[in-house]
Design a protein around this motif. Structure first.
Motif, PDB file in Angstrom:
ATOM      1  N   ARG A  90       0.835  -1.199   0.000  1.00 50.87           N
ATOM      2  CA  ARG A  90       0.000   0.000   0.000  1.00 50.87           C
ATOM      3  C   ARG A  90       0.878   1.260   0.000  1.00 50.87           C
ATOM      4  NH1 ARG A  90      -4.401  -0.927   4.051  1.00 50.87           N
ATOM      5  NH2 ARG A  90      -2.675  -0.812   5.487  1.00 50.87           N
ATOM      6  N   GLU A  91       1.954   1.250   0.782  1.00 48.29           N
ATOM      7  CA  GLU A  91       2.892   2.382   0.792  1.00 48.29           C
ATOM      8  C   GLU A  91       3.517   2.604  -0.576  1.00 48.29           C
ATOM      9  OE1 GLU A  91       6.203   2.849   3.611  1.00 48.29           O
ATOM     10  OE2 GLU A  91       4.766   2.228   5.152  1.00 48.29           O
ATOM     11  N   HIS A  92       3.902   1.501  -1.225  1.00 50.03           N
ATOM     12  CA  HIS A  92       4.511   1.620  -2.560  1.00 50.03           C
ATOM     13  C   HIS A  92       3.529   2.238  -3.553  1.00 50.03           C
ATOM     14  CE1 HIS A  92       7.719  -0.612  -0.898  1.00 50.03           C
ATOM     15  NE2 HIS A  92       7.241  -1.822  -1.097  1.00 50.03           N
ATOM     16  N   VAL A  93       2.264   1.829  -3.466  1.00 47.14           N
ATOM     17  CA  VAL A  93       1.251   2.367  -4.387  1.00 47.14           C
ATOM     18  C   VAL A  93       1.013   3.849  -4.079  1.00 47.14           C
ATOM     19  CG1 VAL A  93      -1.156   2.202  -5.158  1.00 47.14           C
ATOM     20  CG2 VAL A  93       0.184   0.116  -4.769  1.00 47.14           C
ATOM     21  N   GLU A  94       0.969   4.206  -2.794  1.00 47.06           N
ATOM     22  CA  GLU A  94       0.817   5.610  -2.418  1.00 47.06           C
ATOM     23  C   GLU A  94       1.965   6.445  -2.978  1.00 47.06           C
ATOM     24  OE1 GLU A  94       0.600   5.308   1.817  1.00 47.06           O
ATOM     25  OE2 GLU A  94      -1.581   4.972   1.830  1.00 47.06           O
ATOM     26  N   GLU A  95       3.182   5.922  -2.915  1.00 53.31           N
ATOM     27  CA  GLU A  95       4.344   6.621  -3.473  1.00 53.31           C
ATOM     28  C   GLU A  95       4.192   6.803  -4.980  1.00 53.31           C
ATOM     29  OE1 GLU A  95       7.728   4.321  -2.275  1.00 53.31           O
ATOM     30  OE2 GLU A  95       7.496   4.876  -0.172  1.00 53.31           O
ATOM     31  N   ARG A  96       3.689   5.769  -5.667  1.00 50.61           N
ATOM     32  CA  ARG A  96       3.483   5.875  -7.116  1.00 50.61           C
ATOM     33  C   ARG A  96       2.469   6.975  -7.429  1.00 50.61           C
ATOM     34  NH1 ARG A  96       4.008   2.313 -11.453  1.00 50.61           N
ATOM     35  NH2 ARG A  96       5.985   1.852 -10.413  1.00 50.61           N
ATOM     36  N   VAL A  97       1.375   7.022  -6.660  1.00 53.77           N
ATOM     37  CA  VAL A  97       0.358   8.055  -6.877  1.00 53.77           C
ATOM     38  C   VAL A  97       0.947   9.441  -6.641  1.00 53.77           C
ATOM     39  CG1 VAL A  97      -1.823   9.011  -6.006  1.00 53.77           C
ATOM     40  CG2 VAL A  97      -1.608   6.547  -6.386  1.00 53.77           C
ATOM     41  N   SER A  98       1.708   9.588  -5.562  1.00 58.94           N
ATOM     42  CA  SER A  98       2.320  10.877  -5.248  1.00 58.94           C
ATOM     43  C   SER A  98       3.306  11.303  -6.338  1.00 58.94           C
ATOM     44  CB  SER A  98       3.030  10.784  -3.895  1.00 58.94           C
ATOM     45  OG  SER A  98       3.690  11.981  -3.597  1.00 58.94           O
ATOM     46  N   TRP A  99       4.112  10.336  -6.815  1.00 63.05           N
ATOM     47  CA  TRP A  99       5.070  10.615  -7.890  1.00 63.05           C
ATOM     48  C   TRP A  99       4.328  11.067  -9.152  1.00 63.05           C
ATOM     49  CZ3 TRP A  99      10.038  11.209  -9.281  1.00 63.05           C
ATOM     50  CH2 TRP A  99      10.393  10.990 -10.614  1.00 63.05           C
ATOM     51  N   ALA A 100       3.256  10.350  -9.490  1.00 65.35           N
ATOM     52  CA  ALA A 100       2.491  10.679 -10.698  1.00 65.35           C
ATOM     53  C   ALA A 100       1.861  12.057 -10.578  1.00 65.35           C
ATOM     54  CB  ALA A 100       1.425   9.615 -10.954  1.00 65.35           C
ATOM     55  N   GLN A 101       1.358  12.400  -9.396  1.00 62.33           N
ATOM     56  CA  GLN A 101       0.753  13.718  -9.205  1.00 62.33           C
ATOM     57  C   GLN A 101       1.805  14.827  -9.357  1.00 62.33           C
ATOM     58  OE1 GLN A 101      -0.955  12.816  -5.358  1.00 62.33           O
ATOM     59  NE2 GLN A 101      -3.030  12.809  -6.192  1.00 62.33           N
ATOM     60  N   GLY A 102       3.011  14.566  -8.859  1.00 56.79           N
ATOM     61  CA  GLY A 102       4.094  15.524  -9.035  1.00 56.79           C
ATOM     62  C   GLY A 102       4.448  15.720 -10.496  1.00 56.79           C
ATOM     63  N   ARG A 103       4.511  14.610 -11.225  1.00 57.53           N
ATOM     64  CA  ARG A 103       4.804  14.694 -12.659  1.00 57.53           C
ATOM     65  C   ARG A 103       3.701  15.452 -13.394  1.00 57.53           C
ATOM     66  NH1 ARG A 103       9.821  12.698 -14.594  1.00 57.53           N
ATOM     67  NH2 ARG A 103       8.868  11.776 -16.405  1.00 57.53           N
TER      68      ARG A 103
END
Length: 198
Positions: free
Chosen positions: A112-125
């Motif tokens: 779940r943490e890894h997926v949250e990081e992916r979402v955060s990274w994508a939002q930054g991009r």
């Protein structure tokens, strides 16, 4: 595809130094092709040796001389021929997908943490891509720019990058909803936890 054609396409923007090219990659190419500055400098040397780009030296005071690169006529022809060739099918290789695939026997909280990081990274991009989009449009409405703009290639590739990251956000949020529901249900079941599965 080798880095070669990404560099040739980036040089369509005009003459650039290796440093300029790294900035061009960061702004308008990184959404579909990643390369380090060291890789770019090596590729520039190869392309110059192959006659696909022209290099000239610009003397600088108190700094090392700067090499500037432009597409040669052979480079233009090679890039044009490349656009006509059938591209290889996209092959996705994503370590996060392997972790999600194994979530049933793994550490649900960690996934779940890894997926949250992916979402955060994508939002930054996406925020970065929106700034680039506004810059490329230069105040014009999108459809007018697409009809009348001198070069639309960078904008079209940016559209793909935006779509990719929007999909990452949508997928990630959906996965997080599902994992949250499953964790809540597991917490209510006797003898179960939301951590490692056995």
């Amino acid at each position: 595809m080798s880095l070669k054609y990404a560099v040739l396409a980036a040089l369509l923007e005009g003459e650039a130094s290796g440093y300029d090219l790294a900035k061009i990659f960061d702004v308008s190419v990184s959404n579909f092709w990643a390369a380090t500055p060291q890789q770019l400098y090596r590729e520039l040397d190869r392309l110059a040796a192959d006659g696909l780009i022209d290099a000239r030296v610009v003397p600088q005071e108190r700094r090392p001389n700067k090499r500037m690169f432009t597409l040669s006529s052979a480079g233009h022809a090679d890039l044009a021929a490349f656009t006509a060739r059938q591209p290889k099918p996209l092959a996705l290789r994503d370590e996060l997908m392997v972790k999600v695939q194994a979530v049933d026997v793994g550490d649900l909280d960690a996934v779940r943490e890894h997926v949250e990081e992916r979402v955060s990274w994508a939002q930054g991009r996406l925020a970065r891509y929106e700034r680039i989009r506004r810059h490329l449009l230069g105040g014009l409405p999108e459809e007018r720019f697409l009809d009348e703009g001198e070069r639309i290639g960078p904008y079209l590739t940016l559209m793909a990058g935006i779509s990719f990251e929007q999909d990452n956000v949508r997928w990630g949020r959906r996965v997080l909803e599902i994992l949250e529901r499953r964790a809540a249900r597991a917490a209510q079941a006797p003898g179960r936890s939301s951590g490692a599965r056995s």
